[in-house]
Structures are given as C-alpha cells and as structure tokens.
Enzyme design. Sequence first.
Site, mmCIF file in Angstrom:
data_model
loop_
_atom_site.group_PDB
_atom_site.id
_atom_site.type_symbol
_atom_site.label_atom_id
_atom_site.label_comp_id
_atom_site.label_asym_id
_atom_site.label_seq_id
_atom_site.Cartn_x
_atom_site.Cartn_y
_atom_site.Cartn_z
ATOM 1 N N HIS A 1 -8.122 -1.506 -0.020
ATOM 2 C CA HIS A 1 -7.090 -2.511 -0.282
ATOM 3 C C HIS A 1 -7.836 -3.802 -0.622
ATOM 4 C CE1 HIS A 1 -4.085 -0.400 2.521
ATOM 5 N NE2 HIS A 1 -5.224 0.179 2.817
ATOM 6 N N ASP B 1 -2.410 -7.904 -5.406
ATOM 7 C CA ASP B 1 -2.858 -6.776 -4.611
ATOM 8 C C ASP B 1 -3.407 -5.663 -5.495
ATOM 9 O OD1 ASP B 1 -3.264 -5.449 -2.283
ATOM 10 O OD2 ASP B 1 -1.145 -5.093 -1.840
ATOM 11 N N CYS C 1 0.790 -1.230 0.000
ATOM 12 C CA CYS C 1 0.000 0.000 0.000
ATOM 13 C C CYS C 1 0.827 1.287 0.000
ATOM 14 C CB CYS C 1 -1.062 0.003 1.091
ATOM 15 S SG CYS C 1 -0.665 -0.920 2.559
ATOM 16 N N LYS D 1 -12.558 -4.988 7.403
ATOM 17 C CA LYS D 1 -12.385 -5.735 6.161
ATOM 18 C C LYS D 1 -13.473 -6.786 5.952
ATOM 19 C CE LYS D 1 -9.314 -9.063 8.362
ATOM 20 N NZ LYS D 1 -8.183 -9.941 8.212
ATOM 21 N N GLN E 1 1.334 -11.069 -3.550
ATOM 22 C CA GLN E 1 -0.079 -10.739 -3.408
ATOM 23 C C GLN E 1 -0.619 -10.260 -4.745
ATOM 24 O OE1 GLN E 1 0.218 -7.767 -0.240
ATOM 25 N NE2 GLN E 1 -1.087 -9.092 0.985
ATOM 26 N N ARG F 1 7.256 -11.097 5.030
ATOM 27 C CA ARG F 1 6.742 -10.995 6.398
ATOM 28 C C ARG F 1 7.394 -12.048 7.268
ATOM 29 N NH1 ARG F 1 0.212 -10.213 5.372
ATOM 30 N NH2 ARG F 1 0.434 -8.387 4.035
ATOM 31 N N HIS G 1 -5.189 -1.399 -5.024
ATOM 32 C CA HIS G 1 -5.741 -0.334 -4.183
ATOM 33 C C HIS G 1 -6.629 0.543 -5.041
ATOM 34 C CE1 HIS G 1 -2.186 -1.795 -2.050
ATOM 35 N NE2 HIS G 1 -2.938 -1.593 -0.986
#
Length: 656
Positions: A534, A406, A357, A488, A404, A386, A408
């Site tokens: 997200h 991912d 992000c 979420k 990910q 991570r 946004h």
Amino acid sequence: MIQVHLPDGSARELEAGSSAADLASQIGPGLARAAVAAVVDDEVCDLSRPLSDGAQVRLLTKRDPEALEILRHSAAHLLADAILRIFPQAQLAIGPVVEDGFYYDIYMPDGSITPEAFPQIEAEMKRLAKESHAFERCQVADKDADEAFARYRAIDGGHNKFKHEIVQDIEARGEEITLYRHGEFVDLCRGPHVPNTGWLKFAKLTAVSGAYWRADADREQLVRVYGTAFFGKGELKEHLHRLEEARKRDHRMLGEQLDLFHFEEEAPGFPFFHAKGATVFNLLVDTMRNLLRRRGYFELKTPLVLSEKLWHVSGHYDNYLENMFFTKLKLRDEKDAATIHDNVEEQRPMALKPMNCPGHVLVYKDRNHSHNEFPLRFSEMGLVHRRELSGVRHGLFRVQAFTQDDAHHFCTPEQIGDEICMLIDFFREVYGLFGLDDVRIELSTRPEKSLGSDEIWDQAESALQGALDAGGIEYQVNEGDGAFYGPKIDFHIRDVLKRSWQCGTIQLDFSMPDRFGCTYVGADGAKHTPVMIHRACYGSVERFLGILIEHFAGRFPTWLAPVQVLVIPVSAKFIEYAREVHEQLLDADVRTEVNLKDDRVGYKIREASLQKLPYVIVVGERETENRTVSPRSRDQGELDEMTVAAFLERLTEERA
RNA sequence: GCCGACGUAGCUCAGCUGGUAGAGCAGCUCACUCGUAAUGAGCAGGUCGUCCGUUCGAAUCGGAUCGUCGGCUCCA
C-alpha cells in the site's frame, strides 16, 4: 588530587572535591562562563557536583541540545516560584520540559490562571532571574530531620498531595529524594539545573490549558501553564517570530482569505472547496496522475460504500471500527406515513470505505493473474471517510473525508526491494516539485492491535529494512507504530518554517491478499499468494494542500496558482482591449481573469496583491495602440511593457 | 472523547452592571473615466450559533446542545 578524562581523550588533574565548574575554570575563563552543566560518566548533572577520580567529563554549553532542556527545566522552577508568589493558594504538580519549551501543571483549589496574568508572572520571573539566585541541590537523607525538606513541605501550604504522591513513589522505588533550592523556593526535583537563575532572563509564557493529574480524567483537573526559554534574546525573538509567522500562514485563515475552501457547521470536518481551491486541488491530482502513468500505474475508480461483510474479511471491522462510518436505514411505517422507523436492521449493512485496499483487491480478484504481469500497480484518487474525535479536527490537516493518492502494488516477495527503492525515489521527486527537499524516513513496526503471525511480521519488517539498507537510505525506527496489517515506511517532510509533516507512506501487507484469497500463477505453474504494497505519496491531497498553503504562505508558484494572471484595464475605455488580451491568454491555457469593474487601477492591483496573484496585466491607451501589455509581478514588481507573446513566453518558462 | 476559551451583518470586531444592536471592510446604486497596494456619496444587510429556563423584559444571567479555537505520549 584526582584525574578526570575529557571527550578529546586528554586528562586533567584537579584537587580532590573539585566540581565540574572548577574544571571549566581550569580550562579557561571563557568556558567557565559558557558552561551550563556537565555530563559525568554519561549522566547529566549540575556543574557544582563534585567529581570523582577517573570520571569521564563533558562540559555542556548552550550549543549542546541537552543544555537547552536544562535551561527550560530551570525556567519551569522559576515559573513555579513566580506563580506561588502571585497565587499563594496554588499547589504545584509537575513541571517537565517539552519540545518547544516547558510547562508546569498547577492545582488551583480556587480561581484559575489565565493569559491575563502572564505579564505579572513574567515580570516576577524576570525579577527573580535578575537577582541571580544560585540553584542548590539538596539530598534528603531523613525527611523528618531535613531542614530543606521542611521548607519544601511548607512551600505550597504543606498539603500538596501531588508532591506527596511523587515522594511516595520515589521512596517505593528506593530512590533518593533530591530537592533544588533557589532563593526562597524549594522544589522536589531530580535536576540538573543551570548554575543560577541569572541564566533565565529570556523566558516567555506562551499558553495555558487544562490537564489532569497523571493524565487521568478521573483525577484532579490541573491548570497547565506553558512557556519557553532560550539562552539569548535573539533566539527567543526568533522563536516568537516563527510562531507569529506560523500564525500568519495558518491555512484555515488563508483558505478563507484566498477563497480556496470553507467549512460548515452542517458538515464538520468535511471541506467545501471553492473554485480556486478546487483548481489547486485538481492541479495536484493531475500532476500526480501524470507521474503515475509514466510509472506504469493503472488508475481505478472503486465504490465509496461497500458491504459490512467485506470489512469483516479485510479485518477493518475488528481493527478500525471506531474510525468508520456505517450507513443507517430509516423506513416509513407501512400504515402510518408520519411514523419513521429509525435504525432499521438492514439485510446487507453497508459501510463507507475508510481505505481503498479492499476495493483494489476486488479488482485484482476479478480475473486470474500471472507473475509475468507483476509488479501490477493499481492507483486511485480514492475518497475515504474516517470518523475523528471531535476535538482533533483541524482545518484541512485533520478532516473526516479525504482523497488519498493511493495505490497498491501486487508483486512477488522477490520484487519488494526494487518496488520500495522505486517508490522512495519517486516520492522524493514529487516533494522536490514543491521545494520540499528536507525528507526524513521512518520505519514503523508491529503495533499491539494487528493481524497475522509473528513470522509474517518478521518477514515483512525485515523486507522493508532490507530495502532501506540496500539503498543506503537513512531512517529511524518507530517501534509499534505500524498499520494493523503490516509494517510501514513513513515520509516526514519539513516545510519552509522547519515544521515536520508526515505525508508519504509505504506499507507492506502479507495478510490482506491471503484473507481475500488473492493468487497468481508463478513460473512453476502453481498458485501463489502475492505480496501487496500500500502506498500514498501526498497521503491526503486535502492535507497536502493545507501544508502547501502554509509552506508558500498562500503565494503559490505560478504553475500552481489558481489564478495566474489578472487583466486590468486602466479605465472603461480600454475594456475591449482588456477582453482581447484575456482571450489570448485563455487560448494559451493560462488561468486568467479580467477585472472590468468600475474601480480605480490602484484599487484593483491592491485586491490582486491581497489575493497573492502571481501577475496582473495593466492595459491602457499605450498598450491598446502598441498591442502590448504592462505586467506587474507579485515577486518582482512592475515590469516593462511587452508584447503578449513575450509575456506568454515568460509564463511558459515559469510554468515548466 | 476529555479540559478550557470562544460563537453578534459575507469578513474583522464593539456593545459597561439585563431595557430590544453598532463600526470598518466587503456587497449594491450613483458620480468621477481614472496608469501599478484603498476616489467620493448614498443604500441595503443581523430571530446576536441552536434549544430550554430565570425575568415585566435576555445578545447580556443559568442549563443543555452544536460548532470553532487551544491543549490532552511527555509522570520529580
């Protein structure tokens, strides 16, 4: 006489002092046999409990989910009984019911309990079950005078401090102490239980592990013996079969057998994808890319390493530090090259991104934005790192670096609802591609550690809830399980073995755009702060691949198989034609290999079958002459001889 | 991170109470030239996870460490 009410609204007259068991036999002999326990005025209790006048009674049979829990809890008592017979020095702690069965925590002052003892314990349990001892509830009015309590105290030596602690707690709460007895065995227990041990014939011990008293690492180490129990032999067998099937489908094992990936001691929790694994991985990524493009996403590529300062701004430093990797500088001493200075203080310390992000926010901020370009959707196949505690790493399911899918979305508050609805449809479509149609949605709210005011959280939570409600979407609420920057929606999908996996997530964020000072120019010409959504659909591509391996048991559908077709010549004489067919398939974009090794056809086919390849093609004298192929399908066996064109047509149909 | 078990050839595993490592599969070579789930013979392959210790001697015993596996919300 008393009167009790049944769930269908009817009422029954019973003699005073009658129990739920009496009620069951009055209704019918079948129910009398099937009844396990009863729910009296919303409280689950034993069948033998006397009913009071006017009570609302629902009889539980093995079809009710509550009944299975009661059965398993009773089985825990039986396990404890059996263990004390075999290990007289054992001291019982607690024995609750868990999702797939039950366990009993046991303190072993000397020795231990290992799976080798399971057959003996199970045999003892079986014997006790056959003897069909009644479960008897005893209320303890006066501990010192009570006969049952004296027996209970003696049952594991009289020095059981765990039970003593529990009794003290119960007394401190001013509750009544109850015991349950079956045969010679007495245990402290709230109940309820099945009527007698005869119900407990279908129990099985499954595992043993360590645990602490009261989950406190400073307290006594206990042995936790796990088991499961069912009402019928068939259900137990099916359960064991499912466990076995899950074991066979273990993606870590299949990953090695199918040459998809491996792990190294040198890189714990960081998978090495081999050619075949990388192929499937890339297919997943390509599939997603196409879907994203059709939905107007812009794909970005942002750096893996960013300054520590940035993570302070984003809030990750305060809320996510333990899960982050930081760079550490080493320098050679200026005068003595052999000396290395460790842990050198860096002027601009860096950290590996645990999330994408902040990178996307920086791209957003690189120029001004207008409300006219909203919703603005930035996507990235973002590799994040991570740190995970060593004990929780698990194949591809829990790694320390993953990709990910991912994205946004930057939008106005008014656009949230439409974006959420679009995403829910989108995600369901993606899961459907893999035959994963059983999707459960959960809404998670503000956790303890979080950013932002209550007002912002309330606004965000109601925005998500509003979108779900407006779309008529079913969901359940998970209090306190949100991300630190916002609430979420999570997508849990069930695989073919009915196991549930969390994959997709949609997270609302009112605080990060604000912290980074993101703005857009609204229709009013003034600057506003955008809302950020997200979202990830696979979640982690690595993990999703692991789920698919287990879901398909390694038998990927043709469109996803790393090698779709293997060409096999019957003997060296037909190598040339085999090559030709292989080339033709390659030209048609088929993922194909040709096996020219000096082995028997049968052997090569066996190898291909073990690799779970969708097709092999055998070519020999006949095929070379007729310009044809003789395919064999993984799922349908040997097929008729056909032209290469006909075979390609068949593949195309399957790949669509 | 914590608890428990495990770590021997590329893979699966054997190796009793300490005496210096073995099988099957895979690999390589050769022969067979083969028609839909294993052709035969031969060869090669291991500092027994790593480090430290006990011992005349360690895969084997002890300790540490790394990794793997299972478990760690469940409170009668």
